[in-house]
Design a protein around this motif. Structure first.
Motif, PDB file in Angstrom:
ATOM      1  N   UNK A  39      67.118  45.066   7.403  1.00  7.26           N
ATOM      2  CA  UNK A  39      66.294  44.383   8.399  1.00  7.26           C
ATOM      3  C   UNK A  39      64.863  44.912   8.375  1.00  7.26           C
ATOM      4  N   UNK A  40      63.918  44.033   8.651  1.00  9.43           N
ATOM      5  CA  UNK A  40      62.509  44.428   8.665  1.00  9.43           C
ATOM      6  C   UNK A  40      62.232  45.486   9.727  1.00  9.43           C
ATOM      7  N   UNK A  41      63.091  45.563  10.731  1.00 10.70           N
ATOM      8  CA  UNK A  41      62.899  46.541  11.803  1.00 10.70           C
ATOM      9  C   UNK A  41      63.410  47.937  11.433  1.00 10.70           C
ATOM     10  N   UNK A  42      64.107  48.060  10.307  1.00 12.61           N
ATOM     11  CA  UNK A  42      64.655  49.362   9.895  1.00 12.61           C
ATOM     12  C   UNK A  42      63.526  50.287   9.457  1.00 12.61           C
ATOM     13  N   UNK A  43      63.759  51.578   9.605  1.00  6.23           N
ATOM     14  CA  UNK A  43      62.773  52.567   9.176  1.00  6.23           C
ATOM     15  C   UNK A  43      62.656  52.548   7.653  1.00  6.23           C
ATOM     16  N   UNK A  44      61.434  52.614   7.165  1.00  4.69           N
ATOM     17  CA  UNK A  44      61.196  52.566   5.726  1.00  4.69           C
ATOM     18  C   UNK A  44      61.883  53.732   5.010  1.00  4.69           C
ATOM     19  N   UNK A  45      61.908  54.900   5.629  1.00  4.81           N
ATOM     20  CA  UNK A  45      62.571  56.060   5.028  1.00  4.81           C
ATOM     21  C   UNK A  45      64.072  55.827   4.859  1.00  4.81           C
ATOM     22  N   UNK A  46      64.694  55.146   5.818  1.00  5.37           N
ATOM     23  CA  UNK A  46      66.126  54.862   5.715  1.00  5.37           C
ATOM     24  C   UNK A  46      66.410  53.908   4.553  1.00  5.37           C
ATOM     25  N   UNK A  47      65.597  52.867   4.424  1.00  8.67           N
ATOM     26  CA  UNK A  47      65.781  51.919   3.326  1.00  8.67           C
ATOM     27  C   UNK A  47      65.521  52.590   1.979  1.00  8.67           C
TER      28      UNK A  47
END
Length: 75
Positions: A39-47
């Motif tokens: 999801x676009x709302x997820x943290x970039x570090x998590x992705x």
């Protein structure tokens, strides 16, 4: 100007697609690449962490993980 790839170097690409983000991780030494969506709302570090983990798993499956020991400081 060119530069030498270091073992374990990974390139990341973040591409928004509607309400999602496609993250592509590419191993510089082998050219193997994997993609994940989140999801676009997820943290970039998590992705980023998920994409790198998936790429490392792919390299293990191909038997290339031993020669491409990932440097944890490179993303």
């Amino acid at each position: 100007m060119s530069r030498e790839e270091r073992p374990g170097e990974i390139y990341l690409e973040f591409r928004p697609i509607g309400q999602q983000v496609k993250v592509t991780a590419i191993d510089a030494a082998t050219g193997f690449e994997v993609s994940v969506f989140g999801p676009a709302s997820a943290a970039q570090d998590d992705l980023k962490r998920i994409a790198v983990r998936k790429l490392r798993r792919r390299l293990e499956q191909e038997g290339l993980a031993a020669q491409n020991r990932p440097d944890p400081t490179l993303y």
